[in-house]
Design an enzyme around this catalytic site. Structure first.
Site, short mmCIF file in Angstrom:
data_model
loop_
_atom_site.label_atom_id
_atom_site.label_comp_id
_atom_site.label_asym_id
_atom_site.label_seq_id
_atom_site.Cartn_x
_atom_site.Cartn_y
_atom_site.Cartn_z
N LYS A 22 0.84 -1.20 0.00
CA LYS A 22 0.00 0.00 0.00
C LYS A 22 0.88 1.25 0.00
CE LYS A 22 -1.69 1.63 4.03
NZ LYS A 22 -1.43 3.06 4.28
N ASN A 23 1.89 1.27 0.85
CA ASN A 23 2.70 2.48 1.01
C ASN A 23 3.60 2.77 -0.18
OD1 ASN A 23 1.49 2.92 3.43
ND2 ASN A 23 3.32 2.53 4.70
N ARG A 102 -4.12 10.50 4.87
CA ARG A 102 -3.05 11.47 4.97
C ARG A 102 -2.17 11.54 3.73
NH1 ARG A 102 0.35 14.09 8.42
NH2 ARG A 102 2.47 13.75 7.70
N CYS A 126 -4.58 8.40 10.06
CA CYS A 126 -4.49 7.72 11.35
C CYS A 126 -4.22 8.72 12.46
CB CYS A 126 -3.35 6.72 11.35
SG CYS A 126 -3.74 5.17 10.55
N ARG A 131 1.61 14.47 13.53
CA ARG A 131 1.87 14.25 12.10
C ARG A 131 1.73 15.52 11.26
NH1 ARG A 131 -0.12 8.38 10.18
NH2 ARG A 131 1.63 8.64 8.80
N PRO A 132 2.61 16.47 11.47
CA PRO A 132 2.53 17.71 10.70
C PRO A 132 3.03 17.54 9.25
CG PRO A 132 4.46 17.74 12.12
CD PRO A 132 3.75 16.45 12.38
N VAL A 133 2.86 18.60 8.44
CA VAL A 133 3.36 18.56 7.06
C VAL A 133 4.39 19.67 6.81
CG1 VAL A 133 1.40 17.37 5.97
CG2 VAL A 133 1.29 19.84 6.31
N ASP A 134 4.93 20.24 7.90
CA ASP A 134 5.85 21.37 7.74
C ASP A 134 7.06 21.03 6.86
OD1 ASP A 134 6.46 19.62 9.90
OD2 ASP A 134 7.93 21.03 10.68
N LEU A 135 7.57 19.81 6.95
CA LEU A 135 8.77 19.46 6.18
C LEU A 135 8.45 19.25 4.71
CD1 LEU A 135 10.45 17.06 8.77
CD2 LEU A 135 10.91 19.49 8.37
N ASP A 316 5.73 0.70 11.78
CA ASP A 316 4.50 0.04 11.34
C ASP A 316 4.42 -1.42 11.78
OD1 ASP A 316 3.64 2.36 10.23
OD2 ASP A 316 4.00 1.79 8.14
N ILE A 338 9.34 7.18 16.33
CA ILE A 338 8.88 7.88 15.12
C ILE A 338 7.61 8.70 15.40
CG2 ILE A 338 8.26 7.62 12.67
CD1 ILE A 338 11.01 6.50 13.17
N ARG A 408 -8.31 -0.81 5.28
CA ARG A 408 -7.51 0.23 4.64
C ARG A 408 -6.15 -0.32 4.22
NH1 ARG A 408 -6.23 4.91 8.20
NH2 ARG A 408 -4.93 5.24 6.40
C1 UD1 Z 1 4.90 6.92 6.13
C2 UD1 Z 1 4.01 5.68 6.06
C3 UD1 Z 1 3.62 5.23 7.45
C4 UD1 Z 1 4.85 5.01 8.31
C5 UD1 Z 1 5.74 6.26 8.28
C6 UD1 Z 1 7.08 6.03 8.99
C7 UD1 Z 1 2.83 5.88 3.95
C8 UD1 Z 1 1.53 6.09 3.26
N1 UD1 Z 1 2.82 6.01 5.30
O1 UD1 Z 1 4.12 7.95 6.74
O2 UD1 Z 1 2.88 4.02 7.34
O3 UD1 Z 1 4.46 4.77 9.64
O4 UD1 Z 1 6.04 6.62 6.93
O5 UD1 Z 1 7.75 4.97 8.45
O6 UD1 Z 1 3.83 5.59 3.34
N2 UD1 Z 1 7.18 14.77 10.32
C9 UD1 Z 1 7.27 16.10 10.62
N3 UD1 Z 1 6.98 17.01 9.65
C10 UD1 Z 1 6.59 16.65 8.41
C11 UD1 Z 1 6.52 15.27 8.09
C12 UD1 Z 1 6.81 14.34 9.07
O7 UD1 Z 1 7.61 16.47 11.75
O8 UD1 Z 1 6.34 17.52 7.58
C13 UD1 Z 1 7.49 13.76 11.35
C14 UD1 Z 1 6.29 12.88 11.70
O9 UD1 Z 1 5.45 13.49 12.63
C15 UD1 Z 1 6.98 11.66 12.24
C16 UD1 Z 1 8.25 11.56 11.38
O10 UD1 Z 1 8.45 12.86 10.84
O11 UD1 Z 1 7.35 11.88 13.57
C17 UD1 Z 1 8.20 10.55 10.27
O12 UD1 Z 1 7.04 10.75 9.51
P1 UD1 Z 1 6.98 10.37 7.96
O13 UD1 Z 1 8.13 9.49 7.63
O14 UD1 Z 1 6.83 11.61 7.17
O15 UD1 Z 1 5.64 9.52 7.87
P2 UD1 Z 1 4.63 9.47 6.66
O16 UD1 Z 1 5.32 9.67 5.38
O17 UD1 Z 1 3.44 10.30 6.96
#
Ligand code: UD1
Length: 429
Positions: A22-23, A102, A126, A131-135, A316, A338, A408
């Site tokens: 899926k991922n 997400r 989830c 789980r922010p999107v700032d990065l 995961d 994580i 899912r």
């Molecule tokens: C993806 C996977 C999810 C898995 C995760 C970590 C998919 C669809 N989902 O989620 O199943 O658990 O990788 O292996 O592939 N973070 C920030 N700012 C950001 C983005 C992330 O602070 O802008 C933080 C997150 O809160 C978290 C860490 O970075 O603590 C890792 O998150 P990330 O690797 O981005 O997870 P996803 O890509 O959302």
């Protein structure tokens, strides 16, 4: 709402075909927005998240077709999907759609890279941590996108196109790496991504993008270099096997006992988890097309684990491993680095008789001689499957409510387990 009922005690013996990941499938589908040609994806799992993403992208004007089942193919055979983003009429992804998943936020990258404009709602998904999107936004800004945040939407614009830049991630992010990679393929000039995620799903995406004409080196290492091109073409690509599904069934047989062959998968995608399972008492060996996992007679030993980005132990699989450790001899310390809040399965495992103490980002799991079946509630995707694993050995009946979380992310879960001897069934409701 459907429920799953399990009667514990049966070992698992037989063969489980592993589905496409899926991922990996989600970012690959999103990559189809980068070209007006057709992207054909094989081995796509039949999952609710895949259908949700198709719905979201159809809203933009994406055309898709799903190839019919061929003779001999079962409902577990991955599907082939053709995606054509030729006439995109809209570059806005509304809250009602993005909030269901997400990863759909990632559409922002190909939309702004190809069309110079994207308006995407902040995501849901989830409920694990903030789980922010700032990065992800930072990465697009480094490639020259102007970013505005308005009314819960991120608006990214680059009327003259993106340009290559240096992206240094302060923390490893899978989604951030996918977004940076996709956006950089169409940016003018060279992009360097540092501290990139090394997950196999990133490599799968990069391999597909290269087939589409992108120029990428270093995927799978922490530094990826992309030379932008002016356009991408169509391609055909098979989704990689699901390493989380693989690890989940490996843990299930370690828990229930028995002998399982996991087919169409690769041990190197989850070596850290397999090493831990071997320490816990499972016998693991590679086969020509997958992995054989056995546990016959011996008990389960407590092992300490810390989640980490790839190649470390995946977050995961943390919930599933915790379920296994509830039956170990000794106490296991499980540290989650994580996601904060990714311990929502603890309370539900406790309802089955597990002894778990939480202390900050650590869970201390004291193995107990037996679990007892009970009604439990699935709280997120991975947490819900940990309850299935516990239910496989719990005495009596375990009923798992809210199984839409399982749907899912796990293709034909109850059919795959039932065929190997588990007493498990879905109650439609
Ligand atoms: C993806 C996977 C999810 C898995 C995760 C970590 C998919 C669809 N989902 O989620 O199943 O658990 O990788 O292996 O592939 N973070 C920030 N700012 C950001 C983005 C992330 O602070 O802008 C933080 C997150 O809160 C978290 C860490 O970075 O603590 C890792 O998150 P990330 O690797 O981005 O997870 P996803 O890509 O959302």
């Amino acid at each position: 709402m459907d429920r799953i009922r399990i009667r514990g005690g049966a070992p698992l013996n037989g063969l489980i075909p592993i589905s496409g990941a899926k991922n990996a499938a989600l970012p690959l589908m999103i990559a189809s927005l980068l070209t007006e040609d057709t992207l054909e994806l094989g081995n796509v799992p039949r999952l609710a998240d895949i259908s949700s993403l198709l719905r979201i992208m159809s809203n933009f004007g994406l055309d898709h077709s799903i190839a019919g089942r061929r003779p001999g193919q079962s409902s577990e055979t991955g599907q082939t999907i053709r995606l054509t983003a030729k006439s995109i009429i809209d570059t806005c992804a509304p809250y009602e759609l993005v909030s269901t998943m997400r990863a759909s936020f990632w559409v922002i990258a190909p939309l702004v890279a190809r069309f110079g404009h994207a308006k995407v709602s902040m995501p849901g998904g989830c409920a694990i941590g903030t789980r922010p999107v700032d990065l992800l936004i930072m990465a697009l800004a480094r490639l020259g996108a102007a970013i505005e945040i308005e009314g819960g939407y991120v608006i990214a614009t680059a009327p003259k196109g993106l340009r290559g830049g240096e992206i240094d991630f302060p923390k490893v992010t899978v989604g951030g790496t996918h977004v940076a990679l996709m956006a950089a393929t169409l940016a003018q000039g060279t992009t360097v991504i540092r501290n990139a995620a090394r997950e196999p799903e990133v490599v799968d995406l990069a391999e597909c993008l290269v087939k589409m004409g992108a120029r990428i080196t270093g995927a799978g290492t922490s530094e990826i270099v992309i030379e932008g091109v002016s356009s991408l073409n169509g391609a055909s690509h098979d989704v990689m096997p699901d390493r989380i599904e693989t690890g989940t069934y490996a843990m299930a047989v370690a828990m229930a006992g028995g002998d399982l062959v996991l087919e169409n998968t690769r041990p190197d995608y989850l070596q850290a988890a397999l090493d831990v399972l071997a320490q816990a008492g499972a016998e693991i060996s590679p086969t020509h097309s997958g992995i054989r996992v056995r546990r016959n007679g011996n008990g389960i030993q407590a092992v300490d684990v810390t989640t980490d980005p790839f190649p470390g132990f995946p977050t995961d699989l943390q919930a599933q491993f915790m379920a296994l450790m509830t039956r170990a001899s000794g106490t296991s310390r499980i540290r989650e680095t994580i996601f904060e809040n990714r311990f929502m399965h603890v309370q539900e495992l406790a309802r089955l008789g597990a002894h778990i103490r939480l202390d900050g980002d650590c869970a201390y799991v004291e193995g107990v001689p037996g679990l007892k079946g009970a009604p439990v509630m699935a709280t997120d995707l991975r947490a819900s499957v940990s309850l299935v694993i516990a239910g496989l050995v719990a005495e009596g009946e375990t009923t798992i409510n809210r199984v839409y979380h399982l749907d899912r992310g796990f293709e034909a879960l109850e059919a795959k387990l039932a065929r190997c001897g588990a007493e498990i069934e879905r109650l439609r409701g």
